[in-house]
Design a protein around this motif. Structure first.
Motif, PDB file in Angstrom:
ATOM      1  N   PRO A   7       0.813  -1.215   0.000  1.00  0.00           N
ATOM      2  CA  PRO A   7       0.000   0.000   0.000  1.00  0.00           C
ATOM      3  C   PRO A   7       0.845   1.264   0.000  1.00  0.00           C
ATOM      4  O   PRO A   7       1.943   1.287   0.553  1.00  0.00           O
ATOM      5  N   ALA A   8       0.336   2.294  -0.631  1.00  0.00           N
ATOM      6  CA  ALA A   8       1.026   3.593  -0.687  1.00  0.00           C
ATOM      7  C   ALA A   8       0.061   4.667  -0.194  1.00  0.00           C
ATOM      8  O   ALA A   8      -1.158   4.541  -0.330  1.00  0.00           O
ATOM      9  N   PRO A   9       0.571   5.742   0.376  1.00  0.00           N
ATOM     10  CA  PRO A   9      -0.308   6.823   0.849  1.00  0.00           C
ATOM     11  C   PRO A   9      -1.032   7.490  -0.311  1.00  0.00           C
ATOM     12  O   PRO A   9      -0.492   7.617  -1.419  1.00  0.00           O
ATOM     13  N   ILE A  10      -2.259   7.907  -0.064  1.00  0.00           N
ATOM     14  CA  ILE A  10      -3.092   8.507  -1.105  1.00  0.00           C
ATOM     15  C   ILE A  10      -3.693   9.807  -0.591  1.00  0.00           C
ATOM     16  O   ILE A  10      -4.250   9.851   0.514  1.00  0.00           O
ATOM     17  N   GLU A  11      -3.569  10.880  -1.378  1.00  0.00           N
ATOM     18  CA  GLU A  11      -4.207  12.152  -1.058  1.00  0.00           C
ATOM     19  C   GLU A  11      -5.643  12.109  -1.561  1.00  0.00           C
ATOM     20  O   GLU A  11      -5.937  12.412  -2.719  1.00  0.00           O
ATOM     21  N   SER A  12      -6.544  11.693  -0.684  1.00  0.00           N
ATOM     22  CA  SER A  12      -7.923  11.426  -1.086  1.00  0.00           C
ATOM     23  C   SER A  12      -8.663  12.673  -1.562  1.00  0.00           C
ATOM     24  O   SER A  12      -9.546  12.578  -2.422  1.00  0.00           O
ATOM     25  N   GLY A  13      -8.315  13.851  -1.030  1.00  0.00           N
ATOM     26  CA  GLY A  13      -9.004  15.071  -1.449  1.00  0.00           C
ATOM     27  C   GLY A  13      -8.778  15.375  -2.916  1.00  0.00           C
ATOM     28  O   GLY A  13      -9.728  15.611  -3.674  1.00  0.00           O
ATOM     29  N   MET A  14      -7.510  15.376  -3.340  1.00  0.00           N
ATOM     30  CA  MET A  14      -7.210  15.621  -4.758  1.00  0.00           C
ATOM     31  C   MET A  14      -7.768  14.510  -5.636  1.00  0.00           C
ATOM     32  O   MET A  14      -8.305  14.770  -6.727  1.00  0.00           O
ATOM     33  N   MET A  15      -7.651  13.286  -5.135  1.00  0.00           N
ATOM     34  CA  MET A  15      -8.185  12.142  -5.881  1.00  0.00           C
ATOM     35  C   MET A  15      -9.678  12.320  -6.136  1.00  0.00           C
ATOM     36  O   MET A  15     -10.167  12.098  -7.251  1.00  0.00           O
ATOM     37  N   LEU A  16     -10.409  12.747  -5.139  1.00  0.00           N
ATOM     38  CA  LEU A  16     -11.851  12.934  -5.269  1.00  0.00           C
ATOM     39  C   LEU A  16     -12.178  14.046  -6.261  1.00  0.00           C
ATOM     40  O   LEU A  16     -13.058  13.892  -7.123  1.00  0.00           O
ATOM     41  N   GLY A  17     -11.452  15.168  -6.173  1.00  0.00           N
ATOM     42  CA  GLY A  17     -11.721  16.276  -7.080  1.00  0.00           C
ATOM     43  C   GLY A  17     -11.488  15.911  -8.531  1.00  0.00           C
ATOM     44  O   GLY A  17     -12.330  16.198  -9.408  1.00  0.00           O
ATOM     45  N   VAL A  18     -10.351  15.274  -8.799  1.00  0.00           N
ATOM     46  CA  VAL A  18     -10.041  14.883 -10.181  1.00  0.00           C
ATOM     47  C   VAL A  18     -11.055  13.866 -10.686  1.00  0.00           C
ATOM     48  O   VAL A  18     -11.511  13.920 -11.838  1.00  0.00           O
ATOM     49  N   ALA A  19     -11.436  12.914  -9.818  1.00  0.00           N
ATOM     50  CA  ALA A  19     -12.380  11.873 -10.219  1.00  0.00           C
ATOM     51  C   ALA A  19     -13.745  12.446 -10.558  1.00  0.00           C
ATOM     52  O   ALA A  19     -14.416  11.995 -11.498  1.00  0.00           O
ATOM     53  N   ILE A  20     -14.188  13.462  -9.815  1.00  0.00           N
ATOM     54  CA  ILE A  20     -15.489  14.079 -10.093  1.00  0.00           C
ATOM     55  C   ILE A  20     -15.481  14.772 -11.452  1.00  0.00           C
ATOM     56  O   ILE A  20     -16.418  14.632 -12.250  1.00  0.00           O
ATOM     57  N   VAL A  21     -14.412  15.522 -11.720  1.00  0.00           N
ATOM     58  CA  VAL A  21     -14.304  16.170 -13.037  1.00  0.00           C
ATOM     59  C   VAL A  21     -14.255  15.122 -14.141  1.00  0.00           C
ATOM     60  O   VAL A  21     -14.895  15.257 -15.197  1.00  0.00           O
ATOM     61  N   GLY A  22     -13.503  14.056 -13.893  1.00  0.00           N
ATOM     62  CA  GLY A  22     -13.418  12.981 -14.876  1.00  0.00           C
ATOM     63  C   GLY A  22     -14.758  12.333 -15.142  1.00  0.00           C
ATOM     64  O   GLY A  22     -15.088  11.992 -16.283  1.00  0.00           O
ATOM     65  N   LEU A  23     -15.541  12.148 -14.100  1.00  0.00           N
ATOM     66  CA  LEU A  23     -16.869  11.562 -14.276  1.00  0.00           C
ATOM     67  C   LEU A  23     -17.727  12.433 -15.180  1.00  0.00           C
ATOM     68  O   LEU A  23     -18.408  11.925 -16.087  1.00  0.00           O
ATOM     69  N   LEU A  24     -17.695  13.747 -14.965  1.00  0.00           N
ATOM     70  CA  LEU A  24     -18.489  14.655 -15.795  1.00  0.00           C
ATOM     71  C   LEU A  24     -18.052  14.596 -17.252  1.00  0.00           C
ATOM     72  O   LEU A  24     -18.879  14.533 -18.173  1.00  0.00           O
ATOM     73  N   VAL A  25     -16.733  14.581 -17.474  1.00  0.00           N
ATOM     74  CA  VAL A  25     -16.214  14.513 -18.848  1.00  0.00           C
ATOM     75  C   VAL A  25     -16.629  13.207 -19.510  1.00  0.00           C
ATOM     76  O   VAL A  25     -17.061  13.175 -20.674  1.00  0.00           O
ATOM     77  N   ASN A  26     -16.527  12.112 -18.761  1.00  0.00           N
ATOM     78  CA  ASN A  26     -16.853  10.801 -19.329  1.00  0.00           C
ATOM     79  C   ASN A  26     -18.348  10.650 -19.600  1.00  0.00           C
ATOM     80  O   ASN A  26     -18.745   9.985 -20.559  1.00  0.00           O
ATOM     81  N   ILE A  27     -19.173  11.255 -18.748  1.00  0.00           N
ATOM     82  CA  ILE A  27     -20.611  11.220 -19.001  1.00  0.00           C
ATOM     83  C   ILE A  27     -20.936  11.937 -20.310  1.00  0.00           C
ATOM     84  O   ILE A  27     -21.718  11.451 -21.135  1.00  0.00           O
ATOM     85  N   VAL A  28     -20.327  13.106 -20.500  1.00  0.00           N
ATOM     86  CA  VAL A  28     -20.546  13.838 -21.749  1.00  0.00           C
ATOM     87  C   VAL A  28     -20.078  13.016 -22.942  1.00  0.00           C
ATOM     88  O   VAL A  28     -20.799  12.880 -23.947  1.00  0.00           O
ATOM     89  N   ALA A  29     -18.865  12.432 -22.854  1.00  0.00           N
ATOM     90  CA  ALA A  29     -18.321  11.644 -23.969  1.00  0.00           C
ATOM     91  C   ALA A  29     -19.207  10.435 -24.256  1.00  0.00           C
ATOM     92  O   ALA A  29     -19.453  10.100 -25.428  1.00  0.00           O
TER      93      ALA A  29
END
Length: 343
Positions: free
Chosen positions: A143-165
């Motif tokens: 296991p490696a440490p994960i910055e969950s806040g940044m991960m969540l923000g990027v993932a939300i934007v990615g979800l919106l982009v992927n929904i549009v695509a």
């Protein structure tokens, strides 16, 4: 044995060579409007270009977010989006190349390149799924440490982009039965699922600190992506192997022609295949009854094949004498040599 060859392409009257023409009104392959096919293909190309551009643009942001946050789910999804951008480009090129006319070396043109593109996309989905599973297994045990806040923000934007695509590709009436577009849709659907998984993983890590959720959910996405790849490979491989179109029953076709067409004694050596998955090509032999007129029967059979059985390219050979199949062991050489219009 004398034969009356009719390499027909659904035109209105026969010339001396058994080819049919429609007095300059264009080709009618089984009642399908080529303008509709061309419009659908162009619409699919446009959708692929938009989806590919969105995928490539966000992929760069996701790579940066995955590296900074340390999230395997984001990096795996970024890798997925990188291959998807290339796959969408390949699918777009498949539609583009399919519009090129036939030539002396390629009598059916380039229409089947779309199927090759779909097959390649299916393989990349399988390989990508395997890579994600291997990386997830390594991350689970180390296991490696994960910055969950940044991960969540990027993932939300990615979800919106992927929904549009996804809705850009899936929307409208363009090409829903096209295996090439299906492969592209599976890629984008995998991206969308990857973003959902990254959001869930980020939320779990933020609330509990349990980082193994990241690789575990990544494996789940990999399995779904691999299943999509299998489906695309199976369908495109069947077409490349000259398999019969879905739902085709040679016995039912034979029985229908022998029952509905007056003068037909028997039908044999039936070969039906598809170039792109959306068309149907057929070659067959028919033996006539003694008093039947070959030209009349051939025209009736052609009409039945195109109008009732949705055949888009028809080649008939009439056996005027002899029992079924006599001196006629193979009709592959009588397959159509003129390319149908792009669909």
């Amino acid at each position: 044995m004398p034969h009356d060859h009719s390499h027909t392409h659904d035109h209105a009257h026969d010339d001396d060579h058994g080819h049919d023409h429609n007095d300059g009104h264009g080709h009618d392959h089984g009642g399908h409007d080529h303008d509709d096919h061309d419009h659908a293909a162009h619409a699919s190309q446009t959708r692929l270009a938009i989806a590919g551009g969105l995928t490539a643009a966000f992929m760069l942001a996701e790579v940066a977010g995955g590296i900074i946050s340390g999230s395997l789910a984001l990096l795996a999804d970024a890798a997925h989006m990188l291959t998807d951008a290339g796959s969408l480009l390949l699918a777009w090129f498949g539609f583009h190349l399919a519009t090129r006319p036939a030539d002396a070396k390629r009598s059916f043109g380039f229409a089947r390149f779309r199927i090759l593109a779909a097959f390649a996309n299916g393989l990349t989905l399988i390989l990508l799924a395997g890579w994600i599973i291997v990386e997830a297994a390594q991350r689970f045990f180390s296991p490696a440490p994960i910055e969950s806040g940044m991960m969540l923000g990027v993932a939300i934007v990615g979800l919106l982009v992927n929904i549009v695509a996804f809705f850009v590709l899936h929307g409208g009436d363009a090409g829903h039965d096209d295996v090439n577009l299906e492969g592209a849709l599976w890629h984008v659907a995998g991206d969308l699922l990857g973003s959902v998984v990254a959001i869930i993983a980020a939320g779990v890590i933020m609330w509990t600190g349990w980082t193994p959720i990241d690789p575990l959910l990544s494996i789940f996405v990999a399995l779904l992506v691999g299943w999509g790849g299998y489906r695309v490979i199976k369908r495109s491989g069947h077409i490349l192997l000259e398999g019969a179109p879905t739902g085709f029953d040679p016995d039912a076709l034979r029985a229908d022609l022998e029952t509905e067409i007056s003068g037909v004694a028997d039908v044999h050596h039936i070969h039906v295949w598809t170039l792109t998955g959306s068309d149907r090509l057929v070659t067959l032999h028919a033996r006539l009854e003694v008093d039947a007129d070959a030209q009349t029967v051939r025209r009736a059979m052609r009409t039945r094949l195109t109008d009732h059985h949705a055949m888009t390219h028809v080649t008939l050979e009439i056996d005027e004498s002899g029992p079924q199949g006599e001196d006629c062991c193979d009709c592959i050489s009588d397959a159509p040599t003129e390319a149908p219009h792009s669909h």
